[in-house]
Write an enzyme that holds these catalytic residues in place. Structure first.
Site, short mmCIF file in Angstrom:
data_model
loop_
_atom_site.label_atom_id
_atom_site.label_comp_id
_atom_site.label_asym_id
_atom_site.label_seq_id
_atom_site.Cartn_x
_atom_site.Cartn_y
_atom_site.Cartn_z
N ASP A 1 41.56 41.79 38.72
CA ASP A 1 41.57 42.57 39.95
C ASP A 1 40.17 43.17 40.12
O ASP A 1 39.58 43.66 39.16
CB ASP A 1 42.62 43.68 39.80
CG ASP A 1 42.89 44.37 41.11
OD1 ASP A 1 43.82 43.94 41.80
OD2 ASP A 1 42.17 45.33 41.43
N LEU A 2 39.64 43.07 41.34
CA LEU A 2 38.29 43.60 41.56
C LEU A 2 38.37 45.12 41.74
O LEU A 2 39.24 45.61 42.46
CB LEU A 2 37.66 42.97 42.79
CG LEU A 2 37.56 41.45 42.81
CD1 LEU A 2 36.69 40.99 43.97
CD2 LEU A 2 37.02 40.91 41.52
N ASP B 1 42.37 41.15 46.53
CA ASP B 1 41.29 40.92 45.57
C ASP B 1 41.86 40.67 44.18
O ASP B 1 41.27 41.03 43.19
CB ASP B 1 40.33 42.12 45.57
CG ASP B 1 41.06 43.43 45.27
OD1 ASP B 1 42.29 43.41 45.16
OD2 ASP B 1 40.38 44.47 45.14
#
Ligand code: C2E
Ligand code: CA
Ligand code: CA
Length: 651
Positions: A258-259, A301
């Protein structure tokens, strides 16, 4: 008529039609030759004694040889796929062949006519009409050839018979004359139908091709993420399921990345920049994971990785770290370059039975753990995580039972007005003393209730208790009641809560609903409307945990709040951390400027309470004053405190 004349022309500008025409023709022409040869030989045999040999034998045999030769040619070449140009050329040849053979056979039959008796002449008439008509039918896909053959055959027949002196033949000739036009009409309508059929087939094929193309695009879209070209969530789970099915004893290692900090990129630089970051991330991940693993975009994301099957725990860990490091490299966007970071949760499953969801849930849980530490990096799903997850699962099950509804209670934490030191109300806080599990923190069961959609029922039970409590509390005391995101973003639920308040007969001005910014974010417009309705009914609204979430001034500006609650994270560190003090001061000022009340929560000491008072914070709650208490004790606490305050004020 116009149609008919048009049909005589070969359609050079319609290649598909030329090919279709040629194919249809090639299936009929061999029949034509067989007919001609059999019928001509039949005539020849009956005339062999009455006519000279060159006429009764050599010519028909010669013509038949030509026919057989052509028959073989068509059998060999007529079935192959032709180009439109070749079809055109061959049909022109067929046209010439038709003229030559019609004249040849027609002329031969007429020449033979004078040598026979009446029955032989009848045979010639039969040959001319029936064989002629049969041949014309075989040529209907080439209307010009069919028309020429008709005209030549009928003309020859009519002229010969008209002047035969035989009344039967004359009558036949006259009726034959009247047959020509209807006959040509039949040929024309047959050909028009054929042309329409070709057109329809062509349209159908085009539609089919379009549908197939669409299907292809749809199935690509169904399995691929359009932005990055990676496998999408559905495809990720399908691959996982397939792997688990094929090799149940060795479940795949999966990770979720996950960004961190992606949302601000989107917000500040726009979606186009956000898209660039996602595409580039996809490219970096694919080049790291290589062909042997699967990289998918699970949504937003969030990326899912099915690691190559032969990696050791150590190699997986290194690859996970590599993925996080790849994300930390700067991203070039039109406005310059941006930086984000990444966290990765991995499940490295031991042998056992898993579903795709099991594995995903575990990797996701590990990701959640690493994200809550806010350090970034990689976290493996561990036995401790397993324990927490199992408990979470058991709690979720228990929430569905009547035990939960029965065991659910509220405690009341006094809220003090700092200026007067008086209790002005309470915050109602949910408590669950489970007979099975003991006391469970609201931080554990409220998210679980939200996940399992039990939250609506839970809120109604608690609000019922809070309203009953208000009825027995002194009228000047108010109750603040916490609502979850699900409550405030659901119009129906919130209206049901309002109806409960109205039905209870409790003055709505004694009730305050606390909501968090996260709740607002999930559906701002609905929350906005609901807040409007609740406030119009007299209920006040406090923005809870201010400063921990999104903390956008535009929310305070756009939504009419009556109160801001300064999160305990700031208040508790107030005397140790200057930043916390500054934030608290700013929020207190903001509230003063907006003319709304500020509430500090988590006040654990008298010094902090004094400082808050100095900063202009209006209300406070916390262990310094009182922990959350059962109802009777809370009422008692308020009565005693307020009485003591009254006594200490000099008359
Ligand atoms: P919250 O609304 O921010 O509630 C304040 C939390 O801080 C409460 O924890 C309270 O017991 C605790 N607290 C109060 N004073 C102090 C203090 O001086 N020091 C410390 N360290 N903590 C203090 P609690 O009761 O565990 O509730 C946790 C959260 O659960 C609440 O945070 C709220 O978000 C949620 N919650 C509680 N009751 C309900 C409810 O009825 N409905 C909903 N939807 N959420 C609830
Ligand atoms: Ca609260
Ligand atoms: Ca709070």
């Amino acid at each position: 008529m116009k149609n008919f004349i048009a049909s005589l022309r070969l359609q050079k500008d319609n290649p598909k039609f030329l090919v279709a025409q040629f194919k249809a023709l090639s299936s009929q022409i061999p029949i034509l030759y067989v007919l001609l040869v059999i019928n001509a030989l039949a005539v020849a045999i009956t005339h062999i004694k009455s006519a000279p040999l060159w006429l009764s034998l050599y010519i028909p045999v010669g013509l038949s040889i030509v026919c057989i030769f052509r028959l073989c040619w068509w059998e060999i070449n007529g079935k192959e796929n032709v180009t439109p140009e070749r079809a055109l050329r061959l049909m022109k040849g067929t046209l010439a062949g038709a003229v030559i053979l019609t004249i040849g056979f027609g002329g031969w039959a007429i020449a033979l006519y004078q040598y026979g008796d009446a029955s032989q002449q009848g045979q010639i008439a039969y040959f001319l009409v029936v064989t002629g008509i049969s041949c014309v039918f075989c040529l209907t896909h080439l209307p010009l050839a069919a028309t020429i053959t008709t005209v030549i055959t009928f003309t020859a027949m009519v002229i010969t018979f008209l002047f035969s002196g035989n009344p039967v033949f004359v009558a036949t000739a006259v009726s034959g004359l009247f047959l020509v036009l209807p006959f040509l009409r039949v040929i024309n309508s047959y050909f028009q139908n054929f042309a329409r059929l070709v057109l329809l087939t062509d349209e159908l094929q085009q539609k089919q091709a379009e549908a197939e193309e669409l299907n292809l695009v749809n199935s690509r879209n169904a399995l691929h993420d359009q932005l990055t070209g990676l496998a999408n969530r559905r495809s990720f789970f399908l691959s996982l399921e397939r792997m688990l099915q094929q090799n149940p004893s060795s479940p795949p290692v999966i990770g979720i990345v996950d960004l961190d900090g992606f949302k601000p990129v989107n917000d500040v630089f726009g979606h186009a920049a956000g898209d660039l970051v996602l595409k580039e991330t996809a490219r970096r991940f694919v080049s790291l994971v290589g062909e042997r693993g699967i990289v998918a975009r699970l949504g937003g994301d969030e990326f899912g990785i099915i690691f190559p099957s032969d990696l050791t725990l150590r190699a997986v860990s290194e690859l996970g770290l590599g993925l996080c490091a790849a994300v930390r490299d700067p991203y070039e966007i039109p406005d310059g370059s941006v930086r984000v970071s990444g966290s990765c949760g991995i499940v490295y499953p031991e042998a056992g039975e898993y579903t795709a969801e099991d594995l995903y849930e575990k990797a996701d849980f590990a990701l959640y753990q690493v994200k809550s530490k806010r350090t970034g990096g990689v976290e493996f799903f561990s036995p401790e995580h397993e324990k927490i997850l199992t408990q979470r699962y058991l709690i979720e099950l228990e929430l569905q039972t009547d035990n939960f509804a029965r065991e659910l209670k509220l405690e009341y934490q006094p809220i003090i007005e700092l200026r007067s030191d008086r209790v002005v109300g309470f915050e109602a806080l949910a408590r669950w003393d489970s007979a099975r599990f003991g006391r469970i923190s609201p931080d554990a069961f409220i998210p679980a209730a939200e996940r399992t959609a039990v939250i609506g029922r839970m809120t109604r039970i608690l609000l019922g208790q809070a309203l009953d409590a208000l009825k027995i509390m002194p009228a000047h005391l108010r109750v603040s009641f916490n609502l979850s995101a699900r409550d405030i973003c659901d119009h129906e639920t919130s209206m049901a809560l309002l109806a409960m308040v109205t039905r209870s007969g409790v003055d709505p001005r004694r009730i305050e609903f606390e909501i968090t910014e996260t709740a607002l974010l999930s559906d701002f417009d609905t929350a906005d409307k609901v807040i409007g309705v609740l406030r119009a009914a007299g209920i006040s609204i406090a923005l809870d945990d201010f400063g921990t979430g999104y903390s956008s001034l535009s929310h305070i500006h756009r939504l009419a709040f009556d109160k801001l609650k300064i999160d305990k994270a700031f208040v508790m560190n107030f005397d140790r951390d200057a930043r916390c003090m500054n934030i608290t001061r700013s929020v207190a000022n903001l509230c003063q400027n907006l003319g709304i009340a500020s509430v500090a929560e988590g006040v654990e000491s008298g010094e902090v309470a004094e400082s808050l008072k100095g900063l202009g914070v209006r209300l406070a709650q916390g262990y310094h004053f009182s922990r959350p208490l059962p109802l009777e004790m809370a009422i008692d606490y308020a009565a005693k405190r307020n009485a003591a305050v009254s006594q200490s004020i000099p008359a």
